[in-house]
Motif scaffolding. Sequence first.
Motif, PDB file in Angstrom:
ATOM      1  N   ALA A  17       2.355  11.747   0.779  1.00 58.53           N
ATOM      2  CA  ALA A  17       2.477  12.309  -0.570  1.00 58.53           C
ATOM      3  C   ALA A  17       1.266  11.958  -1.430  1.00 58.53           C
ATOM      4  N   GLY A  18       0.488  10.956  -1.007  1.00 59.87           N
ATOM      5  CA  GLY A  18      -0.631  10.499  -1.832  1.00 59.87           C
ATOM      6  C   GLY A  18      -0.133   9.906  -3.131  1.00 59.87           C
ATOM      7  N   ALA A  19       1.007   9.209  -3.076  1.00 60.17           N
ATOM      8  CA  ALA A  19       1.650   8.701  -4.294  1.00 60.17           C
ATOM      9  C   ALA A  19       0.903   7.493  -4.855  1.00 60.17           C
ATOM     10  N   ARG A  20       0.549   7.580  -6.125  1.00 60.81           N
ATOM     11  CA  ARG A  20      -0.099   6.479  -6.819  1.00 60.81           C
ATOM     12  C   ARG A  20       0.563   6.289  -8.169  1.00 60.81           C
ATOM     13  N   CYS A  21       0.971   5.057  -8.444  1.00 56.08           N
ATOM     14  CA  CYS A  21       1.570   4.736  -9.740  1.00 56.08           C
ATOM     15  C   CYS A  21       0.494   4.156 -10.647  1.00 56.08           C
ATOM     16  N   HIS A  22       0.309   4.773 -11.803  1.00 55.31           N
ATOM     17  CA  HIS A  22      -0.712   4.353 -12.756  1.00 55.31           C
ATOM     18  C   HIS A  22      -0.030   3.856 -14.025  1.00 55.31           C
ATOM     19  N   LEU A  23      -0.451   2.700 -14.533  1.00 48.42           N
ATOM     20  CA  LEU A  23       0.085   2.218 -15.801  1.00 48.42           C
ATOM     21  C   LEU A  23      -0.420   3.105 -16.927  1.00 48.42           C
ATOM     22  N   THR A  24       0.496   3.498 -17.810  1.00 44.13           N
ATOM     23  CA  THR A  24       0.103   4.358 -18.928  1.00 44.13           C
ATOM     24  C   THR A  24       0.080   3.622 -20.255  1.00 44.13           C
ATOM     25  N   GLY A  25       0.520   2.359 -20.272  1.00 47.74           N
ATOM     26  CA  GLY A  25       0.454   1.588 -21.505  1.00 47.74           C
ATOM     27  C   GLY A  25       1.690   0.768 -21.769  1.00 47.74           C
ATOM     28  N   LYS A  26       1.671   0.105 -22.924  1.00 48.21           N
ATOM     29  CA  LYS A  26       2.787  -0.738 -23.352  1.00 48.21           C
ATOM     30  C   LYS A  26       3.391  -0.157 -24.628  1.00 48.21           C
ATOM     31  N   LEU A  27       4.650  -0.479 -24.824  1.00 50.27           N
ATOM     32  CA  LEU A  27       5.333  -0.133 -26.067  1.00 50.27           C
ATOM     33  C   LEU A  27       5.856  -1.418 -26.684  1.00 50.27           C
ATOM     34  N   LEU A 147       7.895  -8.700 -11.142  1.00 53.28           N
ATOM     35  CA  LEU A 147       6.825  -7.728 -11.321  1.00 53.28           C
ATOM     36  C   LEU A 147       6.520  -7.477 -12.797  1.00 53.28           C
ATOM     37  N   LEU A 148       7.565  -7.373 -13.595  1.00 48.79           N
ATOM     38  CA  LEU A 148       7.371  -7.105 -15.023  1.00 48.79           C
ATOM     39  C   LEU A 148       6.659  -8.264 -15.707  1.00 48.79           C
ATOM     40  N   ARG A 149       7.000  -9.485 -15.323  1.00 47.04           N
ATOM     41  CA  ARG A 149       6.315 -10.645 -15.901  1.00 47.04           C
ATOM     42  C   ARG A 149       4.835 -10.647 -15.521  1.00 47.04           C
ATOM     43  N   GLU A 150       4.545 -10.329 -14.258  1.00 41.30           N
ATOM     44  CA  GLU A 150       3.158 -10.291 -13.819  1.00 41.30           C
ATOM     45  C   GLU A 150       2.382  -9.159 -14.487  1.00 41.30           C
ATOM     46  N   LEU A 151       3.012  -7.997 -14.608  1.00 46.32           N
ATOM     47  CA  LEU A 151       2.356  -6.871 -15.280  1.00 46.32           C
ATOM     48  C   LEU A 151       2.075  -7.193 -16.739  1.00 46.32           C
ATOM     49  N   ASP A 152       3.048  -7.820 -17.400  1.00 41.41           N
ATOM     50  CA  ASP A 152       2.890  -8.186 -18.801  1.00 41.41           C
ATOM     51  C   ASP A 152       1.708  -9.136 -18.969  1.00 41.41           C
ATOM     52  N   ALA A 153       1.599 -10.097 -18.046  1.00 42.25           N
ATOM     53  CA  ALA A 153       0.500 -11.057 -18.125  1.00 42.25           C
ATOM     54  C   ALA A 153      -0.847 -10.385 -17.880  1.00 42.25           C
ATOM     55  N   GLU A 154      -0.904  -9.490 -16.895  1.00 43.78           N
ATOM     56  CA  GLU A 154      -2.167  -8.828 -16.579  1.00 43.78           C
ATOM     57  C   GLU A 154      -2.594  -7.856 -17.671  1.00 43.78           C
ATOM     58  N   ASP A 167      -3.267  -2.157 -10.829  1.00 42.18           N
ATOM     59  CA  ASP A 167      -2.985  -1.014  -9.958  1.00 42.18           C
ATOM     60  C   ASP A 167      -2.060  -1.407  -8.815  1.00 42.18           C
ATOM     61  N   GLN A 168      -2.296  -2.572  -8.217  1.00 40.09           N
ATOM     62  CA  GLN A 168      -1.454  -3.006  -7.102  1.00 40.09           C
ATOM     63  C   GLN A 168      -0.034  -3.318  -7.561  1.00 40.09           C
ATOM     64  N   LEU A 169       0.085  -3.969  -8.717  1.00 38.24           N
ATOM     65  CA  LEU A 169       1.418  -4.282  -9.241  1.00 38.24           C
ATOM     66  C   LEU A 169       2.167  -3.005  -9.618  1.00 38.24           C
ATOM     67  N   ALA A 170       1.448  -2.023 -10.157  1.00 36.57           N
ATOM     68  CA  ALA A 170       2.083  -0.743 -10.497  1.00 36.57           C
ATOM     69  C   ALA A 170       2.611  -0.064  -9.245  1.00 36.57           C
ATOM     70  N   GLN A 171       1.843  -0.149  -8.154  1.00 33.07           N
ATOM     71  CA  GLN A 171       2.298   0.438  -6.893  1.00 33.07           C
ATOM     72  C   GLN A 171       3.543  -0.274  -6.381  1.00 33.07           C
ATOM     73  N   LEU A 172       3.589  -1.591  -6.540  1.00 30.72           N
ATOM     74  CA  LEU A 172       4.769  -2.362  -6.145  1.00 30.72           C
ATOM     75  C   LEU A 172       5.982  -1.998  -7.004  1.00 30.72           C
ATOM     76  N   LEU A 173       5.734  -1.685  -8.279  1.00 32.88           N
ATOM     77  CA  LEU A 173       6.819  -1.262  -9.155  1.00 32.88           C
ATOM     78  C   LEU A 173       7.472   0.009  -8.623  1.00 32.88           C
ATOM     79  N   LEU A 174       6.665   0.960  -8.199  1.00 38.26           N
ATOM     80  CA  LEU A 174       7.194   2.195  -7.610  1.00 38.26           C
ATOM     81  C   LEU A 174       7.994   1.886  -6.353  1.00 38.26           C
ATOM     82  N   VAL A 175       7.468   1.035  -5.480  1.00 41.09           N
ATOM     83  CA  VAL A 175       8.158   0.705  -4.227  1.00 41.09           C
ATOM     84  C   VAL A 175       9.495   0.027  -4.496  1.00 41.09           C
ATOM     85  N   GLN A 176       9.553  -0.884  -5.469  1.00 39.43           N
ATOM     86  CA  GLN A 176      10.812  -1.572  -5.758  1.00 39.43           C
ATOM     87  C   GLN A 176      11.879  -0.610  -6.258  1.00 39.43           C
ATOM     88  N   ILE A 177      11.483   0.366  -7.051  1.00 32.95           N
ATOM     89  CA  ILE A 177      12.444   1.362  -7.532  1.00 32.95           C
ATOM     90  C   ILE A 177      12.943   2.221  -6.371  1.00 32.95           C
TER      91      ILE A 177
END
Length: 310
Positions: A17-27, A147-154, A167-177
Amino acid sequence: MLADRHPDPLSQVLALAGARCHLTGKLSASGRWALRFPARGRLKIIAVRRGSCTFTSGGRSGELRSGEAIAVNGAHPFVLRTDADVLPLDAETMTVPDHRIGTADEFSGIGGEVTVEAGGEALLVRALPPLMHISVAHPQASALDWLLRELDAEMGHDRPGHSFTRDQLAQLLLVQILRAYLARPNALPAGRLRILADPRLAPAARALHENPAHTWRLGELARLAAMSRTGFAARFRAVAGVPPLTYLTEWRMRIAAYELTHHDTSVGELSSRVGYTSESAFITAFKRAFGKTPLQHRRARPGPGPREGC
């Protein structure tokens, strides 16, 4: 070959699928607020690091708390809010990449968006429910919280390698879901992901994925599932949406399309790799699936997905 590079079926699906999860920002938000996100036709992930809100999408709604996440397939707009009486702001008009409402950080969320290559929608996005909610009660919740704690820190510090790490953590977020929903096969629509999660059919599905060049017979697949031919065929079609050998043909064509787009494998070599004894038979099957010959597909880079879908 794909199975050599990605030995498990979910990794194969994500690769094709060429699936890539990209972070789009924080709220970051405080007080009473509401945000409306448009239907963008892409898989969108919202994960909550702190606080809570409610979500509404496609007629479904619920509470989204700290350590939880939702993923929507982009077919419907969705709203996050703390108060039903607040008129939603358009999220796309806010400052990018970080949204802020109010002055405090009572609520903190992380957004991600999944892109796929041509044909990836049928392989991944359409194989998922319109809305997925991973709650704190789910077995995958502890991994999601880490993952969320690590993403928040990064995302909060410009440390060396932060872009690659995000980018790697975002990809792991997709896999965990995806893992969370593979553990609940009845929550998935009929299709490729559901059959990989089905405990009775998974051994046969894995065999098809791992060795697509083999001349599989219905009885052979039924034995792998420890079922009768009739029972296996009926269950497979109900779970996958297509008969077993149609599923195999579609998988072969997906592999072929990927190889043609990403590698310089000759058509003759590729035809034998995906189980065809003659190049002409492979070309006929490929043209039936994609509406063009393998070489036309390679020159187009990329082409449309198969007409039948999977």
